[in-house]
Design a protein around this motif. Sequence first.
Motif, PDB file in Angstrom:
ATOM      1  N   TYR A  67      14.974   9.616 -12.498  1.00 22.69           N
ATOM      2  CA  TYR A  67      15.205   9.492 -11.056  1.00 22.69           C
ATOM      3  C   TYR A  67      14.592  10.659 -10.286  1.00 22.69           C
ATOM      4  N   SER A  68      14.338  11.782 -10.959  1.00 24.42           N
ATOM      5  CA  SER A  68      13.851  12.976 -10.260  1.00 24.42           C
ATOM      6  C   SER A  68      12.525  12.733  -9.547  1.00 24.42           C
ATOM      7  N   GLY A  69      11.691  11.856 -10.109  1.00 22.42           N
ATOM      8  CA  GLY A  69      10.424  11.554  -9.444  1.00 22.42           C
ATOM      9  C   GLY A  69      10.611  10.919  -8.086  1.00 22.42           C
ATOM     10  N   PHE A  70      11.751  10.244  -7.888  1.00 20.73           N
ATOM     11  CA  PHE A  70      12.014   9.613  -6.595  1.00 20.73           C
ATOM     12  C   PHE A  70      12.228  10.641  -5.493  1.00 20.73           C
ATOM     13  N   MET A  71      12.637  11.857  -5.848  1.00 23.18           N
ATOM     14  CA  MET A  71      12.823  12.878  -4.818  1.00 23.18           C
ATOM     15  C   MET A  71      11.484  13.308  -4.228  1.00 23.18           C
ATOM     16  N   ASP A 121       0.832  -1.212   0.000  1.00 21.12           N
ATOM     17  CA  ASP A 121       0.000   0.000   0.000  1.00 21.12           C
ATOM     18  C   ASP A 121       0.865   1.260   0.000  1.00 21.12           C
ATOM     19  N   GLU A 122       1.938   1.238   0.797  1.00 18.07           N
ATOM     20  CA  GLU A 122       2.845   2.389   0.827  1.00 18.07           C
ATOM     21  C   GLU A 122       3.559   2.558  -0.509  1.00 18.07           C
ATOM     22  N   LEU A 123       3.888   1.445  -1.160  1.00 15.67           N
ATOM     23  CA  LEU A 123       4.525   1.507  -2.476  1.00 15.67           C
ATOM     24  C   LEU A 123       3.598   2.172  -3.486  1.00 15.67           C
ATOM     25  N   LYS A 124       2.298   1.888  -3.391  1.00 15.99           N
ATOM     26  CA  LYS A 124       1.329   2.510  -4.304  1.00 15.99           C
ATOM     27  C   LYS A 124       1.317   4.028  -4.123  1.00 15.99           C
ATOM     28  N   VAL A 125       1.362   4.483  -2.867  1.00 14.92           N
ATOM     29  CA  VAL A 125       1.389   5.923  -2.589  1.00 14.92           C
ATOM     30  C   VAL A 125       2.660   6.543  -3.156  1.00 14.92           C
ATOM     31  N   ILE A 126       3.773   5.854  -2.959  1.00 14.12           N
ATOM     32  CA  ILE A 126       5.061   6.356  -3.442  1.00 14.12           C
ATOM     33  C   ILE A 126       5.061   6.475  -4.964  1.00 14.12           C
ATOM     34  N   CYS A 127       4.504   5.470  -5.649  1.00 16.04           N
ATOM     35  CA  CYS A 127       4.424   5.520  -7.113  1.00 16.04           C
ATOM     36  C   CYS A 127       3.554   6.687  -7.571  1.00 16.04           C
ATOM     37  N   MET A 128       2.470   6.951  -6.829  1.00 15.94           N
ATOM     38  CA  MET A 128       1.607   8.081  -7.155  1.00 15.94           C
ATOM     39  C   MET A 128       2.385   9.391  -7.065  1.00 15.94           C
ATOM     40  N   PHE A 129       3.159   9.548  -5.991  1.00 13.16           N
ATOM     41  CA  PHE A 129       3.968  10.753  -5.819  1.00 13.16           C
ATOM     42  C   PHE A 129       5.032  10.860  -6.903  1.00 13.16           C
ATOM     43  N   ILE A 182       1.748  20.214   2.214  1.00 14.56           N
ATOM     44  CA  ILE A 182       0.300  20.142   2.377  1.00 14.56           C
ATOM     45  C   ILE A 182      -0.293  19.142   1.392  1.00 14.56           C
ATOM     46  N   ILE A 183       0.144  19.213   0.132  1.00 17.23           N
ATOM     47  CA  ILE A 183      -0.328  18.253  -0.867  1.00 17.23           C
ATOM     48  C   ILE A 183      -0.017  16.834  -0.411  1.00 17.23           C
ATOM     49  N   SER A 184       1.201  16.624   0.094  1.00 17.25           N
ATOM     50  CA  SER A 184       1.632  15.293   0.536  1.00 17.25           C
ATOM     51  C   SER A 184       0.746  14.771   1.652  1.00 17.25           C
ATOM     52  N   VAL A 185       0.511  15.607   2.664  1.00 17.58           N
ATOM     53  CA  VAL A 185      -0.293  15.174   3.813  1.00 17.58           C
ATOM     54  C   VAL A 185      -1.736  14.932   3.392  1.00 17.58           C
ATOM     55  N   ILE A 186      -2.272  15.784   2.520  1.00 14.17           N
ATOM     56  CA  ILE A 186      -3.654  15.606   2.067  1.00 14.17           C
ATOM     57  C   ILE A 186      -3.822  14.266   1.355  1.00 14.17           C
ATOM     58  N   ILE A 187      -2.892  13.957   0.455  1.00 14.53           N
ATOM     59  CA  ILE A 187      -2.986  12.686  -0.280  1.00 14.53           C
ATOM     60  C   ILE A 187      -2.874  11.502   0.662  1.00 14.53           C
ATOM     61  N   VAL A 188      -1.849  11.514   1.525  1.00 13.80           N
ATOM     62  CA  VAL A 188      -1.638  10.391   2.448  1.00 13.80           C
ATOM     63  C   VAL A 188      -2.820  10.259   3.414  1.00 13.80           C
ATOM     64  N   ALA A 189      -3.279  11.388   3.964  1.00 10.82           N
ATOM     65  CA  ALA A 189      -4.382  11.354   4.933  1.00 10.82           C
ATOM     66  C   ALA A 189      -5.663  10.847   4.289  1.00 10.82           C
ATOM     67  N   GLN A 190      -5.978  11.318   3.081  1.00 12.53           N
ATOM     68  CA  GLN A 190      -7.203  10.874   2.417  1.00 12.53           C
ATOM     69  C   GLN A 190      -7.149   9.380   2.106  1.00 12.53           C
ATOM     70  N   LEU A 191      -5.973   8.900   1.687  1.00 15.37           N
ATOM     71  CA  LEU A 191      -5.838   7.471   1.421  1.00 15.37           C
ATOM     72  C   LEU A 191      -5.961   6.661   2.704  1.00 15.37           C
TER      73      LEU A 191
END
Length: 254
Positions: free
Chosen positions: A102-106, A61-69, A233-242
């Motif tokens: 690789y930039s997406g990994f940041m 599940d965490e991998l899915k969030v990371i791929c989304m980011f 804020i975007i990061s927390v909103i996405i993680v919190a909503q998921l």
Amino acid sequence: MQLLHFGYHQAMSCLFPVIIFATLAISKWVEIPFLARYDFILLVLLLVQVAMVKSGLESIDELKVICMFHLIGLAMELYKVHMGSWSYPEFAYSKIGGVPLYSGFMYASVASFMCQVWRRLKMDLTGWPHPFLAITLGAAIYFNFFTHHFIVDFRWWLTAAVFIVFLRTKIYYTVRNTTYTMPLTIAFLLVGFFVWLAENIATFLDAWNYPNQQDVWRMVGLGKLSSWFLLAIISVIIVAQLKVIKAKQTKKHT
């Protein structure tokens, strides 16, 4: 003991970002045979991501969030590089539109930290705004990173909206057997500040360059703090909503 316990879990949550910095540093000072630097960084980060999932340090599940980011960040990188906001001057086979993959990994590393620290410190939220408000605000912040090149920059209006929308939102986290709380906006500021510090390290290691860093490295301006505050804020909103969606699904099945 509380501080040591808290620091340990924060450090473990930062494992993926630390590996990124280590890879940037090694590839800057040590010549890698047969591989362009950006390609080497991409290969290392892919292997690390696989290893973290296989070892249980990250869940599926965490991998899915990371791929989304990763995808969200890569889209922004493609646009910003096209607009000349910053550049990746080195050659690589894994570059698309002047942007190394690789930039997406940041961006994904921010998601990795969020997911890890959420699980490790048993974080929870109270006073979360209506999903429509949270998602709309997050989308507006994200698109403002694109539209401010053509129309008025609404970042300060959006920042004010953040403090209004999340006025009653508090974050709870547990260190050993003690639960602490802080306003979520303070957490936004803290994450934004540390990402700004990380950005200074990354640009020093030539992960990318701003226009004023082409000839010699200069510290990233404090004005960038507002950008990273909004990104947090975007990061927390996405993680919190998921997390909210996952909790509802779990409750439904039980």
